[in-house]
Design a protein around this motif. Structure first.
Motif, PDB file in Angstrom:
ATOM      1  N   ALA A  48       0.857  -1.180   0.000  1.00 48.39           N
ATOM      2  CA  ALA A  48       0.000   0.000   0.000  1.00 48.39           C
ATOM      3  C   ALA A  48       0.890   1.225   0.000  1.00 48.39           C
ATOM      4  CB  ALA A  48      -0.921   0.011   1.218  1.00 48.39           C
ATOM      5  N   SER A  49       0.455   2.251  -0.674  1.00 48.78           N
ATOM      6  CA  SER A  49       1.250   3.461  -0.779  1.00 48.78           C
ATOM      7  C   SER A  49       1.334   4.164   0.577  1.00 48.78           C
ATOM      8  CB  SER A  49       0.631   4.404  -1.814  1.00 48.78           C
ATOM      9  OG  SER A  49       1.335   5.630  -1.841  1.00 48.78           O
ATOM     10  N   ALA A  50       2.535   4.555   0.970  1.00 51.75           N
ATOM     11  CA  ALA A  50       2.715   5.270   2.235  1.00 51.75           C
ATOM     12  C   ALA A  50       2.456   6.758   2.074  1.00 51.75           C
ATOM     13  CB  ALA A  50       4.129   5.027   2.763  1.00 51.75           C
ATOM     14  N   ARG A  51       2.468   7.232   0.870  1.00 51.24           N
ATOM     15  CA  ARG A  51       2.347   8.664   0.621  1.00 51.24           C
ATOM     16  C   ARG A  51       0.878   9.050   0.468  1.00 51.24           C
ATOM     17  NH1 ARG A  51       4.024  11.515  -5.052  1.00 51.24           N
ATOM     18  NH2 ARG A  51       3.331  13.640  -4.554  1.00 51.24           N
ATOM     19  N   GLU A  52       0.516  10.193   1.046  1.00 56.14           N
ATOM     20  CA  GLU A  52      -0.849  10.702   0.876  1.00 56.14           C
ATOM     21  C   GLU A  52      -0.805  12.013   0.117  1.00 56.14           C
ATOM     22  OE1 GLU A  52      -4.851  11.970   3.433  1.00 56.14           O
ATOM     23  OE2 GLU A  52      -3.168  10.964   4.431  1.00 56.14           O
ATOM     24  N   LEU A  53      -1.676  12.150  -0.878  1.00 60.66           N
ATOM     25  CA  LEU A  53      -1.750  13.350  -1.699  1.00 60.66           C
ATOM     26  C   LEU A  53      -2.725  14.335  -1.071  1.00 60.66           C
ATOM     27  CD1 LEU A  53      -1.066  14.812  -4.423  1.00 60.66           C
ATOM     28  CD2 LEU A  53      -3.091  13.681  -5.363  1.00 60.66           C
ATOM     29  N   ASP A  54      -2.307  15.573  -0.938  1.00 57.27           N
ATOM     30  CA  ASP A  54      -3.199  16.635  -0.495  1.00 57.27           C
ATOM     31  C   ASP A  54      -4.214  16.896  -1.610  1.00 57.27           C
ATOM     32  OD1 ASP A  54      -4.507  18.930   0.288  1.00 57.27           O
ATOM     33  OD2 ASP A  54      -2.685  20.000   0.878  1.00 57.27           O
ATOM     34  N   ALA A  55      -5.504  16.612  -1.350  1.00 56.50           N
ATOM     35  CA  ALA A  55      -6.521  16.715  -2.390  1.00 56.50           C
ATOM     36  C   ALA A  55      -6.639  18.119  -2.954  1.00 56.50           C
ATOM     37  CB  ALA A  55      -7.868  16.264  -1.830  1.00 56.50           C
ATOM     38  N   ALA A 120     -13.407   7.660   2.432  1.00 59.47           N
ATOM     39  CA  ALA A 120     -12.782   6.414   2.006  1.00 59.47           C
ATOM     40  C   ALA A 120     -11.465   6.770   1.336  1.00 59.47           C
ATOM     41  CB  ALA A 120     -13.679   5.651   1.048  1.00 59.47           C
ATOM     42  N   THR A 121     -10.571   5.806   1.303  1.00 54.50           N
ATOM     43  CA  THR A 121      -9.258   6.030   0.711  1.00 54.50           C
ATOM     44  C   THR A 121      -9.204   5.452  -0.690  1.00 54.50           C
ATOM     45  OG1 THR A 121      -8.217   5.942   2.890  1.00 54.50           O
ATOM     46  CG2 THR A 121      -6.782   5.680   0.981  1.00 54.50           C
ATOM     47  N   ALA A 122      -8.806   6.289  -1.633  1.00 53.76           N
ATOM     48  CA  ALA A 122      -8.556   5.833  -3.006  1.00 53.76           C
ATOM     49  C   ALA A 122      -7.077   5.493  -3.118  1.00 53.76           C
ATOM     50  CB  ALA A 122      -8.941   6.917  -4.000  1.00 53.76           C
ATOM     51  N   HIS A 123      -6.771   4.197  -3.204  1.00 51.85           N
ATOM     52  CA  HIS A 123      -5.390   3.738  -3.238  1.00 51.85           C
ATOM     53  C   HIS A 123      -4.889   3.652  -4.684  1.00 51.85           C
ATOM     54  CE1 HIS A 123      -4.991   2.652   1.008  1.00 51.85           C
ATOM     55  NE2 HIS A 123      -6.236   2.194   0.948  1.00 51.85           N
ATOM     56  N   PRO A 124      -3.643   4.050  -4.930  1.00 52.83           N
ATOM     57  CA  PRO A 124      -3.109   3.900  -6.286  1.00 52.83           C
ATOM     58  C   PRO A 124      -2.999   2.437  -6.699  1.00 52.83           C
ATOM     59  CG  PRO A 124      -1.372   4.532  -4.738  1.00 52.83           C
ATOM     60  CD  PRO A 124      -2.676   4.673  -4.010  1.00 52.83           C
ATOM     61  N   GLU A 125      -2.838   1.522  -5.716  1.00 50.22           N
ATOM     62  CA  GLU A 125      -2.751   0.097  -6.038  1.00 50.22           C
ATOM     63  C   GLU A 125      -4.034  -0.395  -6.707  1.00 50.22           C
ATOM     64  OE1 GLU A 125       0.209   1.014  -2.978  1.00 50.22           O
ATOM     65  OE2 GLU A 125      -1.937   1.413  -3.115  1.00 50.22           O
ATOM     66  N   PHE A 126      -5.152   0.262  -6.423  1.00 48.04           N
ATOM     67  CA  PHE A 126      -6.420  -0.073  -7.069  1.00 48.04           C
ATOM     68  C   PHE A 126      -6.862   1.048  -8.010  1.00 48.04           C
ATOM     69  CE2 PHE A 126      -6.561  -2.760  -3.238  1.00 48.04           C
ATOM     70  CZ  PHE A 126      -6.707  -3.991  -3.860  1.00 48.04           C
ATOM     71  N   ALA A 297      -6.933  -8.694 -16.128  1.00 47.34           N
ATOM     72  CA  ALA A 297      -8.292  -8.386 -16.561  1.00 47.34           C
ATOM     73  C   ALA A 297      -9.269  -8.394 -15.395  1.00 47.34           C
ATOM     74  CB  ALA A 297      -8.732  -9.390 -17.627  1.00 47.34           C
ATOM     75  N   TYR A 298      -9.147  -9.399 -14.517  1.00 45.60           N
ATOM     76  CA  TYR A 298     -10.066  -9.497 -13.376  1.00 45.60           C
ATOM     77  C   TYR A 298      -9.861  -8.343 -12.405  1.00 45.60           C
ATOM     78  CZ  TYR A 298     -11.463 -14.301 -14.665  1.00 45.60           C
ATOM     79  OH  TYR A 298     -11.969 -15.410 -15.295  1.00 45.60           O
ATOM     80  N   ARG A 299      -8.606  -7.968 -12.208  1.00 41.89           N
ATOM     81  CA  ARG A 299      -8.318  -6.845 -11.301  1.00 41.89           C
ATOM     82  C   ARG A 299      -8.912  -5.549 -11.844  1.00 41.89           C
ATOM     83  NH1 ARG A 299      -4.126  -6.363  -7.463  1.00 41.89           N
ATOM     84  NH2 ARG A 299      -3.743  -4.211  -6.790  1.00 41.89           N
ATOM     85  N   ALA A 300      -8.719  -5.281 -13.121  1.00 38.74           N
ATOM     86  CA  ALA A 300      -9.272  -4.059 -13.717  1.00 38.74           C
ATOM     87  C   ALA A 300     -10.794  -4.080 -13.700  1.00 38.74           C
ATOM     88  CB  ALA A 300      -8.748  -3.892 -15.141  1.00 38.74           C
ATOM     89  N   TYR A 301     -11.390  -5.251 -13.873  1.00 35.27           N
ATOM     90  CA  TYR A 301     -12.847  -5.372 -13.820  1.00 35.27           C
ATOM     91  C   TYR A 301     -13.355  -4.941 -12.448  1.00 35.27           C
ATOM     92  CZ  TYR A 301     -17.486  -7.529 -14.340  1.00 35.27           C
ATOM     93  OH  TYR A 301     -18.841  -7.757 -14.395  1.00 35.27           O
ATOM     94  N   TRP A 302     -12.760  -5.474 -11.385  1.00 38.98           N
ATOM     95  CA  TRP A 302     -13.222  -5.118 -10.045  1.00 38.98           C
ATOM     96  C   TRP A 302     -12.995  -3.640  -9.761  1.00 38.98           C
ATOM     97  CZ3 TRP A 302     -11.259  -3.197  -5.438  1.00 38.98           C
ATOM     98  CH2 TRP A 302     -12.125  -3.301  -4.334  1.00 38.98           C
ATOM     99  N   GLU A 303     -11.850  -3.119 -10.171  1.00 33.32           N
ATOM    100  CA  GLU A 303     -11.566  -1.703  -9.930  1.00 33.32           C
ATOM    101  C   GLU A 303     -12.610  -0.793 -10.563  1.00 33.32           C
ATOM    102  OE1 GLU A 303      -6.655  -1.937  -9.807  1.00 33.32           O
ATOM    103  OE2 GLU A 303      -7.695  -1.239 -11.606  1.00 33.32           O
TER     104      GLU A 303
END
Length: 546
Positions: A48-55, A120-126, A297-303
């Motif tokens: 998981a990304s440790a960095r948080e972006l200031d929105a 909720a957190t939007a993670h770059p991993e997803f 493909a399955y990962r992108a489908y769920w995302e």
């Protein structure tokens, strides 16, 4: 494409490795697929990304792909969005950092009566997707939702909770849709469906297509824009699939229909690759390569879909079959007929049936899903038992002679599997069975027979096959094979080749199917009309004109 036992054992090892290990370990297991695995770019397990972006630093609208909701429960809704300021770029214009997204759920679209709010957190991993499960809600309520990031506010979405499981609801209106090839035309049907009064939309597969999309959008023939060259290739990597969903979800009509209605989704083949069967790809490529492609493909489908946490994939596997109940009126058993199936017999197309296709060990659902379906019927108290799934269920002979052929990719290529399902329904007393189908790019209405070879045998249910949204381009009201199919299949009650969708109204005494079609999709703006309306009665299955 028949596999030996050794090949099957190797594929199971690969699948287990993809499911239970991170990318680095998976590469050591698959060896020959290392280069491809790096191009897929799956994050390591547990990362998981440790960095948080200031929105506040987001300077462009991040809600370009709209909002969606899905899988309604009596006390819960699932809300979705994905942050993509620049959807046509890898990374979608955001750095590899997590972003906090605020959400609100209200009784009214002006949000004067907010019921729930949170973050909720939007993670770059997803890929900065957000799946919010809001619980503790009242059953059978229309609700409105939106998201906020920094100074940006998403479009407002409309959703609803399902009726309570014991509710005596008298009517449920649903829509069935499938097959929306971007390169074959405009999503005009969705513009009309967004205005329909329906409770829920079932998407029956082929949400995206893996095929290349040209700079002019294929049959859309754009003259006012040019699509980036990165779309003009077949999807194989995680980045490819993510970008393809961005292209599709940038369409305003698709965004509108998602904002208007909750969706229940299942896939067919093109979300991954044409006509794949379980672990077996369409073409002769090493199994480890296909499993990695399937994982991407399955990962992108769920995302990119409004799916709950139990559907989140693990490596190349994803539990997509699931059950939803809408009061005492309807139970929906959503199937996955692609991930667990035996290889197609005699190839993927229309073939003469024989010992291989009629082998009683063949399955379209896999044994576990088959048991799950029949056990679910055994405990059902619903008036209507509806099975949303992908490929044509009823027998479909191509000519009215003994020299007929059947589609090996549909249930006709797995007759023993179909027979077990129908016998299972009869054994547990399912009286009002309805199958919802996509895939074939035409609208069909079938009576389901105890014995398809005997037109006088008992009708045990109905099948409503929705046409495509765009796939096949404009189509025609009466396809060239209309006479042959109608003569060869007495249980076929309606056949139309236009684009569109089906609206099904379930009631306590009958069900009605309205086939809604548009004349053209290769140019925008076509009006919608009702091509036919048919009904079937509770306790007296069989489709007749309304």
């Amino acid at each position: 494409m028949t596999h030996s036992s050794h090949q099957q054992e190797q594929e199971q090892e690969l699948r287990d490795a993809a499911r239970h290990t991170g990318r680095r370990r998976f590469l050591t297991v698959t060896g020959a697929a290392a280069a491809l695995a790096f191009s897929v770019g799956l994050p390591a397990a547990g990362s998981a990304s440790a960095r948080e972006l200031d929105a506040r630093q987001i300077g462009e609208d991040p809600f370009t792909l709209g909002v969606a909701s899905g899988d309604p429960l009596p006390d819960s809704v699932l809300l979705w969005t994905r942050l993509a300021p620049r959807p046509y770029e890898p990374g979608s214009g955001l750095p590899a950092a997590r972003v906090e997204v605020r959400w609100e759920l209200a009784r009214d679209e002006r949000f004067t009566r907010v019921l729930r709010r949170g973050s909720a957190t939007a993670h770059p991993e997803f890929h900065h997707s957000v799946h919010v499960e809001v619980r503790g809600l009242d059953a059978g309520r229309v609700l409105y939702y939106r998201f906020r990031v920094g100074k940006w506010t998403s479009p407002v979405g409309r959703t609803r909770t399902a009726p309570a499981h014991n509710a005596r609801n008298s009517e449920l209106r649903l829509a069935a849709v499938s097959c929306q090839a971007y390169h074959d035309g405009y999503f005009t049907a969705y513009k009309h469906l967004a205005q329909e009064d329906v409770d829920v939309v079932f998407h029956l597969g082929d949400y995206i297509y893996e095929y290349a999309v040209t700079a002019t959008g294929g049959a859309r023939n754009y003259t006012d824009r040019t699509l980036p060259a990165l779309f003009n290739r077949e999807t194989t990597t995680l980045e490819d699939y993510r970008l393809r969903y961005a292209l599709y979800k940038s369409d305003p009509d698709l965004r509108a229909v998602h904002a208007a209605h909750p969706f229940v989704v299942t896939w067919d083949d093109h979300e991954t690759e044409n006509n794949y069967a379980g672990d077996i790809p369409e073409n002769d490529v090493p199994p480890e390569e296909f499993l990695i492609r399937r994982a991407a493909a399955y990962r992108a489908y769920w995302e990119n879909q409004p799916l709950r946490a139990p559907q989140r994939p693990t490596g190349p596997d994803m539990r997509l079959y699931r059950r939803l109940r809408f009061g005492r009126l309807a139970q929906f058993d959503i199937l996955d007929t692609r991930q667990y199936r035996s290889d197609q017999a005699y190839g993927d197309g229309w073939q003469t049936p024989g010992p291989e296709s009629e082998d009683p060990s063949r399955t379209l659902t896999g044994a576990a899903q088959e048991r799950w379906l029949i056990d679910g019927w055994r405990h059902s108290r619903a008036t209507w038992n509806v099975v949303p799934q992908q490929v044509a269920f009823a027998q479909r002979r191509d000519v009215p002679t003994d020299a007929y052929k059947l589609s090996m990719d549909s249930w006709d290529g797995y007759p023993a599997s179909r027979d077990r399902i129908l016998k299972g329904a009869e054994a547990v007393g399912v009286d009002n069975l309805m199958v919802l189908t996509g895939d074939v790019h035409v609208g069909y209405a079938f009576d389901l027979k105890r014995d398809f070879d005997d037109p006088s045998s008992r009708t045990v249910g109905t099948e409503i096959v929705t046409t495509s949204i765009t796939s096949g381009k404009d189509g025609s009201e009466k396809p060239a094979n209309w006479n042959n199919l109608m003569r060869a299949n007495p249980h076929l009650k309606f056949y139309n080749g236009r684009r569109g969708y089906a609206v099904i109204t379930l009631q306590e005494r009958q069900a009605r199917a309205d086939y809604r079609t548009v004349a053209a999709v290769t140019k925008p703006g076509s009006p919608v009309t009702t091509a036919a309306s048919l009904v079937t009665e509770v306790g007296n299955q069989g489709l007749t004109p309304a």
